[in-house]
Design an enzyme around this catalytic site. Structure first.
Site, PDB file in Angstrom:
ATOM      1  N   ALA A   2       0.823  -1.208   0.000  1.00 48.37           N
ATOM      2  CA  ALA A   2       0.000   0.000   0.000  1.00 48.37           C
ATOM      3  C   ALA A   2       0.855   1.256   0.000  1.00 48.37           C
ATOM      4  CB  ALA A   2      -0.924   0.003   1.212  1.00 48.37           C
ATOM      5  N   GLU A  41      -0.203 -10.012  -2.027  1.00 51.38           N
ATOM      6  CA  GLU A  41      -1.580 -10.348  -2.390  1.00 51.38           C
ATOM      7  C   GLU A  41      -1.757 -10.336  -3.904  1.00 51.38           C
ATOM      8  OE1 GLU A  41      -4.503  -9.032   1.181  1.00 51.38           O
ATOM      9  OE2 GLU A  41      -3.314  -7.392   0.349  1.00 51.38           O
ATOM     10  N   GLU A  93       0.701  -6.867   7.283  1.00 52.58           N
ATOM     11  CA  GLU A  93      -0.308  -5.891   7.701  1.00 52.58           C
ATOM     12  C   GLU A  93      -0.458  -5.793   9.224  1.00 52.58           C
ATOM     13  OE1 GLU A  93      -1.371  -6.804   3.442  1.00 52.58           O
ATOM     14  OE2 GLU A  93      -0.603  -7.910   5.176  1.00 52.58           O
ATOM     15  N   GLY A 128       0.068  -5.821   0.184  1.00 55.64           N
ATOM     16  CA  GLY A 128      -0.692  -5.890  -1.057  1.00 55.64           C
ATOM     17  C   GLY A 128       0.127  -6.386  -2.229  1.00 55.64           C
TER      18      GLY A 128
END
Length: 332
Positions: free
Chosen positions: A134, A182, A202, A179
């Site tokens: 992020a 991910e 996270e 992310g």
């Protein structure tokens, strides 16, 4: 108008905070933006900025807004049918910001209906990083509802990547964190350099994986190990990732820093000669079948199999076998 702009730039005003634009700090001038300008800025267009008396600042801002952060490269020759998604946000280590997200979303949407593409490789052009996760600088400007909407958009993008009909490969030559991992998990296959660092970090930021990581990682490495990795926020290298089944291939990094990409390209070249409709149907059968009970999964397999029976590629496969020659599949 000056009063209105100042109000919009206040910390409590959501529209410009959502765009990640600090009107006074960025340009040092009063900048007049219409809603249409804001939409173009978010999409990376940024060519409609007007009203700035400082031409140099305006030029720099326009160039930054128009920068390509995600691009597409189609290979040719013997590699025709392989497409590469190039992540190239050099200034922020491919962090998942608004412009990056918008450009990636448009690109993935264009691939979803492209029958000419048989394999897609996701790779980074930023040395030492796949995707750093992020964009925390942008996230810091969002209020709670804006942050929730942005993560929802991010989750939708990962679902869209996972739903691409052709096989996808993530080439992890550097850090894939939060992310970024991910995104790699949303791909079908992954290759990694031993030196790469991967982790859903996270919880170290007071969050949990919100773009599919909490669901895809357990399905990939098992629930117990996934819980350990997510609870601790631990990072693992390429060798450890291979041993736990997080990646398909792991290799020593080379001098040019693209060893994982070269491994991904080699894997794509193995997929490329196979019947494209059969490969796509096999992907659909596995992706949908794993989410249901075995009886329902068998029914899904039957439906996918029925779709390849009338294809010319199936006839070509049978003919090539009988004639003892390599098949020439056309995707028909």
């Amino acid at each position: 108008m000056t009063t209105l702009i100042r109000r919009l730039a206040r910390p409590g005003s959501s529209p410009w905070r959502w765009l990640g634009v600090n009107l006074q700090d960025t340009l040092g001038q009063t900048l007049h933006l219409t809603p249409r300008d804001g939409a173009r800025l978010l999409a990376g267009g940024g060519r409609s900025l007007t009203g700035c008396s400082c031409s140099q600042s305006r030029k720099q801002h326009t160039e930054a807004a128009a920068a390509v952060e995600v691009d597409l490269k189609r290979l040719d020759g013997e590699d025709d049918g392989i497409a590469e998604v190039l992540m190239c946000r050099h200034t922020a280590r491919n962090a998942l910001g608004h412009v990056f997200l918008s450009q990636m979303n448009d690109l993935v949407s264009s691939l979803s209906n492209d029958s000419a593409v048989r394999v897609v490789i996701f790779r980074s052009l930023v040395p030492g990083v796949f995707c750093a996760g992020a964009d925390l600088k942008e996230r810091a400007l969002m209020n709670n509802s804006e942050s929730d909407l942005f993560v929802h958009s991010l989750r939708s993008l990962m679902t869209q990547i996972a739903s691409l009909p052709m096989p996808t490969i993530a080439a992890v030559d550097g850090a894939a964190l939060g992310g970024g991992l991910e995104l790699a998990l949303a791909c079908d296959l992954r290759s990694a350099a031993y030196s790469a660092q991967m982790g859903l970090i996270e919880t170290t930021r007071g969050l949990l994986p919100g773009a599919g990581g909490s669901q895809r990682l357990p399905r990939m490495v098992g629930m117990t190990l996934a819980k350990e990795l997510i609870f601790t926020g631990r990072r693992v290298g390429g060798q450890a990732a291979l041993e736990m089944g997080l990646v398909n291939k792991a290799v020593e990094q080379n001098q040019t820093g693209d060893a994982a990409y070269r491994e991904a390209l080699s894997l794509a070249r193995e997929i490329l000669p196979q019947a494209p409709i059969a490969v796509r149907m096999a992907k659909e059968a596995m992706n949908k079948g794993v989410e249901v009970d075995i009886s329902s999964a068998m029914a899904i397999e039957r439906m996918c199999y029925a779709r390849v029976i009338p294809t010319r590629d199936r006839q070509e496969g049978m003919a090539a076998f009988m004639e003892k020659r390599p098949p020439r599949y056309t995707g028909e």
